[in-house]
Write a protein that holds these residues in place. Sequence first.
Motif, mmCIF file in Angstrom:
data_model
loop_
_atom_site.group_PDB
_atom_site.id
_atom_site.type_symbol
_atom_site.label_atom_id
_atom_site.label_comp_id
_atom_site.label_asym_id
_atom_site.label_seq_id
_atom_site.Cartn_x
_atom_site.Cartn_y
_atom_site.Cartn_z
ATOM 1 N N ARG A 21 0.832 -1.200 0.000
ATOM 2 C CA ARG A 21 0.000 0.000 0.000
ATOM 3 C C ARG A 21 0.870 1.255 0.000
ATOM 4 N NH1 ARG A 21 -3.961 1.760 4.769
ATOM 5 N NH2 ARG A 21 -1.953 1.554 5.780
ATOM 6 N N ALA A 22 1.952 1.241 0.770
ATOM 7 C CA ALA A 22 2.862 2.391 0.787
ATOM 8 C C ALA A 22 3.520 2.588 -0.574
ATOM 9 C CB ALA A 22 3.928 2.195 1.870
ATOM 10 N N THR A 41 -4.603 -6.045 -7.129
ATOM 11 C CA THR A 41 -3.440 -6.918 -7.289
ATOM 12 C C THR A 41 -3.615 -8.209 -6.512
ATOM 13 O OG1 THR A 41 -1.938 -5.084 -7.694
ATOM 14 C CG2 THR A 41 -0.956 -7.101 -6.844
ATOM 15 N N LEU A 42 -4.058 -8.107 -5.262
ATOM 16 C CA LEU A 42 -4.239 -9.308 -4.440
ATOM 17 C C LEU A 42 -5.353 -10.192 -4.993
ATOM 18 C CD1 LEU A 42 -3.741 -7.765 -0.890
ATOM 19 C CD2 LEU A 42 -2.120 -9.159 -2.205
ATOM 20 N N ALA A 43 -6.381 -9.569 -5.562
ATOM 21 C CA ALA A 43 -7.455 -10.349 -6.176
ATOM 22 C C ALA A 43 -6.939 -11.136 -7.392
ATOM 23 C CB ALA A 43 -8.602 -9.434 -6.588
ATOM 24 N N LYS A 44 -6.001 -10.551 -8.133
ATOM 25 C CA LYS A 44 -5.415 -11.258 -9.279
ATOM 26 C C LYS A 44 -4.408 -12.310 -8.839
ATOM 27 C CE LYS A 44 -5.930 -7.431 -12.510
ATOM 28 N NZ LYS A 44 -5.246 -6.406 -13.283
ATOM 29 N N LEU A 45 -3.727 -12.040 -7.731
ATOM 30 C CA LEU A 45 -2.718 -12.980 -7.243
ATOM 31 C C LEU A 45 -3.345 -14.232 -6.651
ATOM 32 C CD1 LEU A 45 0.205 -13.736 -6.543
ATOM 33 C CD2 LEU A 45 0.006 -12.321 -4.487
ATOM 34 N N TYR A 46 -4.477 -14.120 -5.993
ATOM 35 C CA TYR A 46 -5.087 -15.252 -5.295
ATOM 36 C C TYR A 46 -5.284 -16.479 -6.187
ATOM 37 C CZ TYR A 46 -8.285 -17.986 -2.455
ATOM 38 O OH TYR A 46 -8.884 -19.008 -1.754
ATOM 39 N N PRO A 47 -5.943 -16.361 -7.349
ATOM 40 C CA PRO A 47 -6.123 -17.572 -8.162
ATOM 41 C C PRO A 47 -4.829 -18.092 -8.794
ATOM 42 C CG PRO A 47 -7.063 -15.661 -9.289
ATOM 43 C CD PRO A 47 -6.633 -15.207 -7.930
ATOM 44 N N ALA A 53 6.054 -18.000 -8.811
ATOM 45 C CA ALA A 53 7.277 -18.438 -8.131
ATOM 46 C C ALA A 53 7.762 -17.414 -7.109
ATOM 47 C CB ALA A 53 8.375 -18.697 -9.156
ATOM 48 N N ALA A 54 7.638 -16.131 -7.419
ATOM 49 C CA ALA A 54 8.104 -15.070 -6.521
ATOM 50 C C ALA A 54 6.948 -14.104 -6.262
ATOM 51 C CB ALA A 54 9.291 -14.338 -7.132
ATOM 52 N N PRO A 55 6.077 -14.418 -5.302
ATOM 53 C CA PRO A 55 4.893 -13.580 -5.092
ATOM 54 C C PRO A 55 5.223 -12.144 -4.689
ATOM 55 C CG PRO A 55 5.021 -15.313 -3.425
ATOM 56 C CD PRO A 55 6.097 -15.574 -4.419
ATOM 57 N N ASP A 56 6.330 -11.926 -3.978
ATOM 58 C CA ASP A 56 6.699 -10.565 -3.569
ATOM 59 C C ASP A 56 7.000 -9.707 -4.799
ATOM 60 O OD1 ASP A 56 7.313 -8.498 -1.754
ATOM 61 O OD2 ASP A 56 9.442 -8.955 -1.922
ATOM 62 N N ALA A 57 7.817 -10.213 -5.698
ATOM 63 C CA ALA A 57 8.158 -9.476 -6.920
ATOM 64 C C ALA A 57 6.921 -9.288 -7.803
ATOM 65 C CB ALA A 57 9.254 -10.205 -7.689
ATOM 66 N N TYR A 58 6.102 -10.336 -7.912
ATOM 67 C CA TYR A 58 4.880 -10.259 -8.710
ATOM 68 C C TYR A 58 3.964 -9.165 -8.153
ATOM 69 C CZ TYR A 58 0.360 -11.616 -10.678
ATOM 70 O OH TYR A 58 -0.858 -11.615 -11.309
ATOM 71 N N ALA A 59 3.756 -9.194 -6.839
ATOM 72 C CA ALA A 59 2.847 -8.224 -6.220
ATOM 73 C C ALA A 59 3.386 -6.805 -6.375
ATOM 74 C CB ALA A 59 2.649 -8.558 -4.743
ATOM 75 N N ARG A 60 4.688 -6.607 -6.184
ATOM 76 C CA ARG A 60 5.278 -5.276 -6.322
ATOM 77 C C ARG A 60 5.077 -4.758 -7.747
ATOM 78 N NH1 ARG A 60 10.686 -5.957 -4.533
ATOM 79 N NH2 ARG A 60 11.117 -6.771 -6.599
ATOM 80 N N MET A 62 2.825 -5.718 -10.009
ATOM 81 C CA MET A 62 1.420 -5.494 -10.316
ATOM 82 C C MET A 62 0.862 -4.264 -9.586
ATOM 83 S SD MET A 62 0.922 -7.657 -12.607
ATOM 84 C CE MET A 62 -0.821 -7.420 -12.854
ATOM 85 N N VAL A 63 1.329 -4.011 -8.364
ATOM 86 C CA VAL A 63 0.850 -2.847 -7.617
ATOM 87 C C VAL A 63 1.272 -1.556 -8.312
ATOM 88 C CG1 VAL A 63 1.290 -1.519 -5.504
ATOM 89 C CG2 VAL A 63 0.522 -3.867 -5.349
ATOM 90 N N VAL A 64 2.511 -1.482 -8.761
ATOM 91 C CA VAL A 64 2.970 -0.271 -9.453
ATOM 92 C C VAL A 64 2.178 -0.069 -10.743
ATOM 93 C CG1 VAL A 64 4.917 0.787 -10.668
ATOM 94 C CG2 VAL A 64 5.265 -0.255 -8.431
ATOM 95 N N ARG A 65 1.996 -1.141 -11.501
ATOM 96 C CA ARG A 65 1.216 -1.030 -12.741
ATOM 97 C C ARG A 65 -0.225 -0.619 -12.454
ATOM 98 N NH1 ARG A 65 3.311 -6.504 -15.771
ATOM 99 N NH2 ARG A 65 5.434 -5.793 -16.127
ATOM 100 N N ALA A 66 -0.810 -1.217 -11.408
ATOM 101 C CA ALA A 66 -2.198 -0.890 -11.062
ATOM 102 C C ALA A 66 -2.324 0.557 -10.591
ATOM 103 C CB ALA A 66 -2.715 -1.843 -9.988
ATOM 104 N N ALA A 67 -1.355 1.029 -9.819
ATOM 105 C CA ALA A 67 -1.402 2.415 -9.340
ATOM 106 C C ALA A 67 -1.329 3.397 -10.502
ATOM 107 C CB ALA A 67 -0.272 2.670 -8.347
ATOM 108 N N ILE A 68 -0.481 3.097 -11.481
ATOM 109 C CA ILE A 68 -0.392 3.945 -12.669
ATOM 110 C C ILE A 68 -1.707 3.868 -13.450
ATOM 111 C CG2 ILE A 68 0.731 4.227 -14.916
ATOM 112 C CD1 ILE A 68 3.335 3.268 -13.542
#
Length: 195
Positions: A21-22, A41-47, A53-60, A62-68
């Motif tokens: 979030r930050a 992002t979390l809704a897309k990550l869940y399924p 393989a690397a959920p931290d990198a994936y989430a980071r 996707m969050v930046v892309r989603a924020a933009i």
Amino acid sequence: MDAEDADNFREFVRSHFDRLRALAYVTCGDWQTAEDAVAGTLAKLYPRWKKVAAPDAYARTMVVRAAIGEKRRPWRREHSSGDNLPDVALSDHTGDVDERLRLHAALGRVPTRQRAVLVLRFLEGLSVEETAEVLKCRPGTVKSQSTRGLDTLRAVLAADDITLYDNEGDERALPHRGRPGIGAERPAAAGAYDH
């Protein structure tokens, strides 16, 4: 998804939500938009949890892309009549917090794409190549956006009498990990922008 995977996902969300979030907030400059970006992002990550393989990198990423992306949505460009009212700036007398707020406000005046590059490169500490991968662009684009973003940020900060310094006192570059010193006359302590 079995019970163990569901528990692992819940633990991931508990441990990473605030940081994601930050990151989204620094990228887009709005808490509600940041929360929307993280939730999406979390809704897309869940399924996809078992496949990533690397959920931290994936989430980071996707969050930046989603924020933009959230900032580009038509309803985000609408403004209420309250937006025309002047904001009352309250200074924080603890010094470091006030300087961080001033730097954050200046960062909010940098165009979204350049801000995303600066956040990923200097606050998250990603390489040029990693940043290019997150933003789906070429490394040369990251370099040019980084240069333009730093120039814009320096111009905004110069108007407020703030100068960015690296660890050696050189005001031409930010330190690799993005911990800028802040001050009108001299470099501030190395941890002046730690979160």
